[in-house]
Design a protein around this motif. Structure first.
Motif, short mmCIF file in Angstrom:
data_model
loop_
_atom_site.label_atom_id
_atom_site.label_comp_id
_atom_site.label_asym_id
_atom_site.label_seq_id
_atom_site.Cartn_x
_atom_site.Cartn_y
_atom_site.Cartn_z
N ALA A 119 -2.07 -1.50 1.89
CA ALA A 119 -0.96 -0.55 1.74
C ALA A 119 0.14 -1.13 0.86
N ALA A 120 0.47 -2.40 1.07
CA ALA A 120 1.52 -3.03 0.27
C ALA A 120 1.14 -3.06 -1.20
N TYR A 121 -0.11 -3.43 -1.49
CA TYR A 121 -0.55 -3.49 -2.88
C TYR A 121 -0.51 -2.11 -3.52
N GLN A 122 -1.06 -1.10 -2.84
CA GLN A 122 -1.11 0.25 -3.40
C GLN A 122 0.30 0.79 -3.67
N GLN A 123 1.23 0.50 -2.77
CA GLN A 123 2.60 0.99 -2.94
C GLN A 123 3.33 0.23 -4.05
N GLU A 124 3.13 -1.08 -4.11
CA GLU A 124 3.81 -1.88 -5.13
C GLU A 124 3.27 -1.59 -6.53
N MET A 125 2.02 -1.16 -6.63
CA MET A 125 1.46 -0.78 -7.93
C MET A 125 1.77 0.67 -8.28
N GLY A 126 2.37 1.42 -7.35
CA GLY A 126 2.73 2.81 -7.61
C GLY A 126 1.64 3.81 -7.36
N GLY B 280 4.75 5.68 -8.88
CA GLY B 280 4.16 6.09 -10.15
C GLY B 280 4.11 5.00 -11.19
N ARG B 281 4.51 3.81 -10.84
CA ARG B 281 4.48 2.65 -11.74
C ARG B 281 4.56 1.39 -10.89
N GLU B 282 4.38 0.25 -11.54
CA GLU B 282 4.48 -1.01 -10.82
C GLU B 282 5.94 -1.34 -10.50
N VAL B 283 6.15 -2.03 -9.39
CA VAL B 283 7.49 -2.50 -9.04
C VAL B 283 7.97 -3.49 -10.10
N VAL B 284 9.24 -3.34 -10.51
CA VAL B 284 9.84 -4.24 -11.50
C VAL B 284 11.07 -4.90 -10.88
N GLU B 285 11.63 -5.85 -11.60
CA GLU B 285 12.75 -6.63 -11.07
C GLU B 285 13.94 -5.76 -10.69
N ALA B 286 14.19 -4.70 -11.45
CA ALA B 286 15.31 -3.81 -11.15
C ALA B 286 15.16 -3.15 -9.78
N ASP B 287 13.91 -2.86 -9.39
CA ASP B 287 13.67 -2.28 -8.07
C ASP B 287 14.07 -3.26 -6.97
N PRO C 251 -3.07 -1.73 -13.49
CA PRO C 251 -3.70 -2.50 -12.41
C PRO C 251 -4.92 -1.78 -11.85
N LEU C 252 -5.79 -2.54 -11.21
CA LEU C 252 -6.94 -1.96 -10.52
C LEU C 252 -6.49 -1.37 -9.19
N PRO C 253 -6.81 -0.12 -8.89
CA PRO C 253 -6.48 0.42 -7.56
C PRO C 253 -7.44 -0.12 -6.50
N ALA C 254 -6.95 -0.24 -5.29
CA ALA C 254 -7.80 -0.69 -4.19
C ALA C 254 -8.76 0.41 -3.78
N PRO C 255 -9.97 0.06 -3.36
CA PRO C 255 -10.90 1.08 -2.84
C PRO C 255 -10.38 1.66 -1.52
N ALA C 256 -10.98 2.76 -1.11
CA ALA C 256 -10.65 3.34 0.20
C ALA C 256 -11.13 2.42 1.31
N LEU C 257 -10.41 2.43 2.41
CA LEU C 257 -10.80 1.62 3.56
C LEU C 257 -12.04 2.20 4.22
N PRO C 258 -12.81 1.37 4.92
CA PRO C 258 -13.98 1.89 5.64
C PRO C 258 -13.55 2.81 6.78
N ASN C 259 -14.46 3.65 7.22
CA ASN C 259 -14.16 4.61 8.28
C ASN C 259 -14.12 3.98 9.66
N THR C 260 -14.67 2.79 9.79
CA THR C 260 -14.68 2.11 11.08
C THR C 260 -13.70 0.95 11.07
N ARG C 261 -13.29 0.54 12.26
CA ARG C 261 -12.35 -0.55 12.38
C ARG C 261 -13.03 -1.88 12.07
N MET C 262 -12.44 -2.66 11.19
CA MET C 262 -12.99 -3.96 10.84
C MET C 262 -12.60 -4.97 11.90
N ARG C 263 -13.55 -5.78 12.33
CA ARG C 263 -13.23 -6.78 13.34
C ARG C 263 -14.17 -7.97 13.20
#
Length: 380
Positions: free
Chosen positions: A303-310, A330-337, A365-377
């Protein structure tokens, strides 16, 4: 290097010989156990082809992780490529992407790669010189083969950082080891200690990494710690490990207990990559480019990566969630942000941006894939 698979499986990596049945990456018949000359069993891991992405994708051969085995010591990922005709495949072309909880190790036999990361490092990866990037709490980087590279041949490896150091500050280390030679072979020890050589590169867990170039018929006997697991990648030609044939692109693995390893070349020259180390002794979850200990960690980092990359709208954990309009940046986080924020970090205390600021790059940047449907453990 990024794992660019669009639907990556959850990798539940456990110490010891075999991963649990839930581990589904790799070939169903990817292991061929064979008796070695000293009575130990040598596992032969078959590679599988993985495209790095794009219509002219460069293929890599992946031996770790896979269904039959997920770890060799703390090593959890091994991609081998080349010799690759860059004019045909486009070479290494990996835009900005993230890592957490691991260290990447780049080793080239031929060609050059430009490395830029969000910790402020710019490096030229060259043959005979190791580049180790500690992702720690979170880092992003790019990897592009240089304009002057016509042939690319090398390996990209990751190892999982032990729990005590996985939230360390991201950094980069480069080292060009001096060659060690004897009758028909030359070695370069780039990580750990071997053949009386010790690498100055910090790893946070006992590891070994070394290149061997061998003339036809040459043999080298190595004294190694009995408490370490070892793997030998045949990067050029066929090498024999404990008398067992390891074909090009394959990885031969020896469990703990052996105090000597014997490498022998056949009728052709050999390039071999030796990896090894103390078993991690911890359970990890490896998903996409993240190594964590729980499902919630992976979800939070994605979530952090997807949001920081916009790519996705900030949530309540993000300091960007001030407008509350539910729209992605809609864009990558920059220093002004960062300078405009009232709170300098995430609600849970993580730094912001977790994946750092980045110099301008014409490629998105490369977007992250969707998370799996099951809980990872993790499982024992």
């Amino acid at each position: 290097m990024s794992n660019v698979e669009r639907d990556p499986d959850e990798k539940v990596c456990t110490p010891g010989r075999h991963a649990p049945a839930r581990f589904t990456e790799g070939l169903s018949d990817g292991v061929e156990p064979a008796p070695g000359e000293d009575g130990c069993v040598v596992e032969i891991l078959e590679p599988r082809d993985v495209p790095l992405g794009g219509p002219r994708a460069m293929n890599v051969q992946r031996t770790l992780p896979q269904r039959a085995r997920s770890l060799v010591g703390a090593w959890c990922f091994l991609d081998f490529y080349g010799p690759d005709d860059v004019s045909r495949t486009g070479g290494m072309d990996v835009p900005r992407h993230p890592h957490t909880g691991l260290a990447t190790v780049s080793w080239l036999f031929e060609g050059q790669i430009d490395h830029v990361d969000s910790a402020g490092h710019q490096a030229l990866v060259r043959p005979g010189e190791v580049n180790l990037m500690n992702a720690g709490t979170g880092i992003t980087h790019t990897e592009y083969s240089t304009a002057g590279t016509s042939v690319l041949h090398g390996a990209q490896l990751w190892y999982a950082l032990p729990d005590a150091h996985r939230f360390s500050t991201p950094d980069l280390h480069s080292h060009r080891p001096e060659p060690v030679s004897d009758d028909g072979w030359t070695a370069r020890v780039f990580l750990g200690e071997l053949l009386g050589q010790r690498s100055p590169v910090p790893t946070y867990i006992p590891l070994t990494g070394a290149e061997f170039r061998m003339e036809p018929g040459a043999e080298v006997v190595l004294d190694v710690p009995a408490g370490h697991e070892h793997g030998v990648l045949a990067a050029g030609g066929t090498v024999h490990l404990q008398g067992v044939e390891v074909r090009p692109g394959h990885l031969g693995v020896v469990e703990t207990g052996s105090t000597r390893l014997t490498l022998r070349a056949g009728d052709e020259p050999v390039i071999a990559l030796l990896i090894g180390g103390e078993p991690l002794g911890e359970q990890i979850i490896m998903w996409w480019n993240f190594v964590g200990r729980s499902h919630d960690e992976i979800v939070t980092w994605r979530a952090a990566y997807q949001q920081e990359m916009g790519f996705e709208a900030p949530d309540g954990e993000s300091p960007l969630d001030t407008a509350g309009d539910g729209e992605p940046l809609g864009r990558e986080v920059v220093e002004a942000d960062v300078e405009a924020l009232d709170e300098p970090g995430y609600a849970d205390g993580r730094r912001f941006p977790q994946f750092g600021l980045f110099p301008p790059d014409p490629k998105a940047p490369l977007p992250a894939p969707a998370l799996p449907n099951t809980r990872m453990r993790p499982r024992g």
